[in-house]
Write an enzyme that holds these catalytic residues in place. Structure first.
Site, PDB file in Angstrom:
ATOM      1  CB  ALA A 111      -0.896   0.018   1.243  1.00  0.00           C
ATOM      2  CE1 TYR A 118      -2.906   4.037   4.366  1.00  0.00           C
ATOM      3  CE2 TYR A 118      -3.775   4.932   6.413  1.00  0.00           C
ATOM      4  CZ  TYR A 118      -3.187   3.896   5.716  1.00  0.00           C
ATOM      5  OH  TYR A 118      -2.883   2.712   6.347  1.00  0.00           O
ATOM      6  CE  LYS A 145      -5.070  -0.257   4.003  1.00  0.00           C
ATOM      7  NZ  LYS A 145      -4.161  -1.300   3.420  1.00  0.00           N
ATOM      8  CB  THR A 202      -5.507   1.411   8.739  1.00  0.00           C
ATOM      9  OG1 THR A 202      -5.472   2.456   9.702  1.00  0.00           O
ATOM     10  CG2 THR A 202      -6.317   1.914   7.546  1.00  0.00           C
ATOM     11  CG  ASP A 203      -6.868   2.547  13.991  1.00  0.00           C
ATOM     12  OD1 ASP A 203      -6.216   3.106  13.080  1.00  0.00           O
ATOM     13  OD2 ASP A 203      -6.585   2.680  15.203  1.00  0.00           O
ATOM     14  CD  GLU A 204      -4.638   6.325   9.925  1.00  0.00           C
ATOM     15  OE1 GLU A 204      -4.827   7.246   9.122  1.00  0.00           O
ATOM     16  OE2 GLU A 204      -3.513   6.025  10.367  1.00  0.00           O
TER      17      GLU A 204
HETATM   18  P1  NAD Z   1       5.091   0.759   4.115  1.00  0.00           P
HETATM   19  O1  NAD Z   1       4.807   2.028   3.397  1.00  0.00           O
HETATM   20  O2  NAD Z   1       6.210   0.712   5.085  1.00  0.00           O
HETATM   21  O3  NAD Z   1       5.354  -0.417   3.061  1.00  0.00           O
HETATM   22  C1  NAD Z   1       4.540  -0.613   1.944  1.00  0.00           C
HETATM   23  C2  NAD Z   1       5.271  -1.565   0.995  1.00  0.00           C
HETATM   24  O4  NAD Z   1       4.381  -1.814  -0.125  1.00  0.00           O
HETATM   25  C3  NAD Z   1       6.562  -0.991   0.423  1.00  0.00           C
HETATM   26  O5  NAD Z   1       7.612  -1.936   0.543  1.00  0.00           O
HETATM   27  C4  NAD Z   1       6.225  -0.719  -1.045  1.00  0.00           C
HETATM   28  O6  NAD Z   1       7.339  -0.878  -1.914  1.00  0.00           O
HETATM   29  C5  NAD Z   1       5.138  -1.727  -1.322  1.00  0.00           C
HETATM   30  N1  NAD Z   1       4.241  -1.275  -2.402  1.00  0.00           N
HETATM   31  C6  NAD Z   1       3.641  -0.061  -2.482  1.00  0.00           C
HETATM   32  N2  NAD Z   1       2.922   0.025  -3.608  1.00  0.00           N
HETATM   33  C7  NAD Z   1       3.055  -1.170  -4.253  1.00  0.00           C
HETATM   34  C8  NAD Z   1       2.530  -1.699  -5.458  1.00  0.00           C
HETATM   35  N3  NAD Z   1       1.719  -0.970  -6.241  1.00  0.00           N
HETATM   36  N4  NAD Z   1       2.854  -2.964  -5.799  1.00  0.00           N
HETATM   37  C9  NAD Z   1       3.692  -3.702  -5.022  1.00  0.00           C
HETATM   38  N5  NAD Z   1       4.235  -3.247  -3.880  1.00  0.00           N
HETATM   39  C10 NAD Z   1       3.910  -1.995  -3.487  1.00  0.00           C
HETATM   40  O7  NAD Z   1       3.706   0.353   4.816  1.00  0.00           O
HETATM   41  P2  NAD Z   1       3.449  -0.348   6.235  1.00  0.00           P
HETATM   42  O8  NAD Z   1       3.449   0.693   7.286  1.00  0.00           O
HETATM   43  O9  NAD Z   1       4.319  -1.540   6.347  1.00  0.00           O
HETATM   44  O10 NAD Z   1       1.931  -0.810   6.046  1.00  0.00           O
HETATM   45  C11 NAD Z   1       1.644  -2.090   5.473  1.00  0.00           C
HETATM   46  C12 NAD Z   1       0.136  -2.271   5.444  1.00  0.00           C
HETATM   47  O11 NAD Z   1      -0.407  -2.189   6.761  1.00  0.00           O
HETATM   48  C13 NAD Z   1      -0.586  -1.207   4.622  1.00  0.00           C
HETATM   49  O12 NAD Z   1      -1.623  -1.835   3.896  1.00  0.00           O
HETATM   50  C14 NAD Z   1      -1.158  -0.266   5.658  1.00  0.00           C
HETATM   51  O13 NAD Z   1      -2.333   0.351   5.201  1.00  0.00           O
HETATM   52  C15 NAD Z   1      -1.443  -1.224   6.795  1.00  0.00           C
HETATM   53  N6  NAD Z   1      -1.403  -0.640   8.155  1.00  0.00           N
HETATM   54  C16 NAD Z   1      -0.350   0.128   8.540  1.00  0.00           C
HETATM   55  C17 NAD Z   1      -0.311   0.619   9.849  1.00  0.00           C
HETATM   56  C18 NAD Z   1       0.866   1.440  10.319  1.00  0.00           C
HETATM   57  O14 NAD Z   1       0.847   1.939  11.467  1.00  0.00           O
HETATM   58  N7  NAD Z   1       1.939   1.586   9.558  1.00  0.00           N
HETATM   59  C19 NAD Z   1      -1.358   0.347  10.740  1.00  0.00           C
HETATM   60  C20 NAD Z   1      -2.417  -0.455  10.303  1.00  0.00           C
HETATM   61  C21 NAD Z   1      -2.432  -0.948   9.001  1.00  0.00           C
HETATM   62  P1  TYD Z   2       1.813   9.331  11.511  1.00  0.00           P
HETATM   63  O1  TYD Z   2       3.011   8.619  12.032  1.00  0.00           O
HETATM   64  O2  TYD Z   2       1.898  10.033  10.202  1.00  0.00           O
HETATM   65  O3  TYD Z   2       0.612   8.259  11.517  1.00  0.00           O
HETATM   66  P2  TYD Z   2      -0.989   8.473  11.246  1.00  0.00           P
HETATM   67  O4  TYD Z   2      -1.216   9.817  10.661  1.00  0.00           O
HETATM   68  O5  TYD Z   2      -1.299   7.373  10.299  1.00  0.00           O
HETATM   69  O6  TYD Z   2      -1.643   8.304  12.586  1.00  0.00           O
HETATM   70  O7  TYD Z   2       1.371  10.395  12.588  1.00  0.00           O
HETATM   71  C1  TYD Z   2       1.039  10.012  13.911  1.00  0.00           C
HETATM   72  C2  TYD Z   2       0.514  11.244  14.623  1.00  0.00           C
HETATM   73  O8  TYD Z   2       1.598  12.175  14.770  1.00  0.00           O
HETATM   74  C3  TYD Z   2      -0.567  11.988  13.864  1.00  0.00           C
HETATM   75  O9  TYD Z   2      -1.514  12.492  14.799  1.00  0.00           O
HETATM   76  C4  TYD Z   2       0.181  13.133  13.190  1.00  0.00           C
HETATM   77  C5  TYD Z   2       1.301  13.430  14.152  1.00  0.00           C
HETATM   78  N1  TYD Z   2       2.577  13.926  13.582  1.00  0.00           N
HETATM   79  C6  TYD Z   2       3.191  15.071  14.121  1.00  0.00           C
HETATM   80  O10 TYD Z   2       2.653  15.695  15.064  1.00  0.00           O
HETATM   81  N2  TYD Z   2       4.370  15.489  13.593  1.00  0.00           N
HETATM   82  C7  TYD Z   2       4.978  14.814  12.553  1.00  0.00           C
HETATM   83  O11 TYD Z   2       6.061  15.278  12.084  1.00  0.00           O
HETATM   84  C8  TYD Z   2       4.352  13.656  12.013  1.00  0.00           C
HETATM   85  C9  TYD Z   2       4.971  12.913  10.861  1.00  0.00           C
HETATM   86  C10 TYD Z   2       3.150  13.246  12.567  1.00  0.00           C
END
Ligand code: NAD
Ligand code: TYD
Length: 362
Positions: A89, A164, A168, A138-140
């Site tokens: 993603a 975003y 999702k 995601t919970d978002e």
């Molecule tokens: P990330 O951005 O770190 O990694 C995403 C990976 O997907 C990358 O390696 C990228 O190269 C690959 N990718 C992107 N577009 C692609 C495409 N079109 N084809 C093939 N590969 C592709 O993301 P993450 O934080 O590891 O999140 C992974 C999943 O978990 C996502 O679906 C995200 O919505 C979900 N998620 C993330 C969080 C969080 O806190 N990071 C929380 C809940 C759910």
């Molecule tokens: P983020 O890590 O971007 O995750 P998400 O927006 O998916 O929750 O941000 C976490 C929280 O931190 C969000 O409320 C936005 C805030 N934030 C800052 O205050 N400063 C920053 O530089 C960033 C990147 C995020």
């Protein structure tokens, strides 16, 4: 078991792959699973995140874009998976404000193409009922929670507010539709904010650790009152694999750390941990905190009630926020080899997501 994991060069996908290849005992024993990492390698991908397992015979990588239907179909036909675990993603809210088009392409169109390819591959091998498609979300998608409201559950109404989370939410709806309409055995997980090793430095926690180490201003959006429910990434990886092995097709599981923290509390805790680790006066780095313009459409609060996952899957978080944050700070301070090249070549730590609306197309 043969498992195709999408997005396995990213933050959470790489934790899933490391767990699958080194931490899982499959029911009935036997050799561990063989994993195909399908990742087209965007700016967010790093091979360092899977370096500990990529030499194993049971690991393969395919540089395929999930939104490229013929290529993703060919990859699944060649690998013959029993399951797809879908994490690929575009994942950063601020980037979705600057350029929503790529979020529609990967998160919505990509999920559609992957669902089609998985369904065709399962039907081709006459194993539709035994196939599994785990969609990591995601919970978002549930929107912005009031301070006094009960945490999100599996039955909370969808109310996405950022490009975003809207992308999702759309992908979640397609996954449910493929279960209901075509009988693809899908499982959805909706998880709260993750943190831990290999977190790309655009996100709050790694960005603040890196800037605090360098003695740079720490940009906190608005007043820092927004609340997130933090889960250590390895606990999330375990939840995803448990949902794959034990979850019921058609079900959704809400996954969270029950660790609500305001952004200001998180950043202050990081300051103190970095001070302590570097032998400086504890509290000194709090002076670096700088309140900056708020994110457009900034969701106030996210929080998850993970009772269903705990009772039906037997999963629960193992690392609390205090311990997880300490581990994360220590990891970033010890692993500059991983993040410094990302800052030099891909993202220099500048503010993202302030323009309030991009104009690119899917
Ligand atoms: P990330 O951005 O770190 O990694 C995403 C990976 O997907 C990358 O390696 C990228 O190269 C690959 N990718 C992107 N577009 C692609 C495409 N079109 N084809 C093939 N590969 C592709 O993301 P993450 O934080 O590891 O999140 C992974 C999943 O978990 C996502 O679906 C995200 O919505 C979900 N998620 C993330 C969080 C969080 O806190 N990071 C929380 C809940 C759910
Ligand atoms: P983020 O890590 O971007 O995750 P998400 O927006 O998916 O929750 O941000 C976490 C929280 O931190 C969000 O409320 C936005 C805030 N934030 C800052 O205050 N400063 C920053 O530089 C960033 C990147 C995020």
């Amino acid at each position: 078991m043969r498992i195709a994991v999408t997005g396995g060069l990213g933050f959470i996908g790489s934790a899933v792959i490391r767990h699958l290849l080194t931490g899982v005992e499959l029911p009935g024993g036997g050799p561990g699973p063989t994993v195909l990492n399908i990742d087209k390698a965007t700016y967010a991908a790093t091979t360092g995140s899977v370096a500990s397992v990529s030499d194993l015979d049971r690991y393969q990588h395919a540089a395929v874009d999930i939104a490229d239907g013929p290529s993703i179909q060919a990859a699944l036909i060649e690998f013959e998976p029993d399951a797809v675990v879908h994490l690929a993603a575009e994942s950063h809210v601020d980037r979705s404000i600057d350029g929503p088009g790529q979020f529609i392409r990967t998160n919505v169109v990509g999920t559609f193409e992957l669902l089609q390819a998985a369904r065709m591959e399962a039907e081709r091998r006459s194993m539709l009922e035994d196939f599994r498609f785990v969609h990591v979300s995601t919970d978002e998608v549930f929107g912005s929670l009031a301070m006094d409201a009960a945490p999100f559950t599996e039955t909370t109404a969808y109310d996405p507010r950022s490009p975003y989370s809207a992308s999702k939410a759309a992908s979640d709806h397609f996954v449910r539709a493929w279960h209901e309409t075509y009988g693809l055995p899908t499982i959805i997980t909706n998880c709260s904010n993750n943190y831990g090793p290999f977190h790309f430095p655009e996100k709050l926690i790694p960005l603040m650790i890196i800037k605090a180490k360098a003695g740079e201003p720490l940009p906190v959006y608005g007043k820092g009152e927004n609340i997130r429910d933090w889960l250590y990434v390895e606990d999330h990886a375990r939840a995803i694999v448990t949902a794959l092995l034990q979850g019921a097709p058609g079900e959704t599981y809400a996954i969270g750390g029950s660790a609500e923290q305001s952004n200001l509390d998180v950043v202050q805790a990081i300051c103190d941990l970095v001070d302590e680790a570097l032998g400086d006066r504890v509290g000194g780095r709090r002076d670096l905190i700088t309140f900056v313009d708020d994110r457009p459409g900034h969701d106030l609060r996210y929080a998850i009630d993970s009772t269903k996952a705990q009772t039906e899957l037997g999963w629960k978080p193992s690392v609390d926020f205090t311990e997880g944050l300490r581990r994360t700070v220590d990891w970033f301070l010890a692993n500059e080899w991983w993040w410094q090249p990302l800052l030099d070549e891909r993202y220099a730590g500048q503010r993202l997501g302030t323009v309030g609306g991009g104009d690119d197309q899917p």
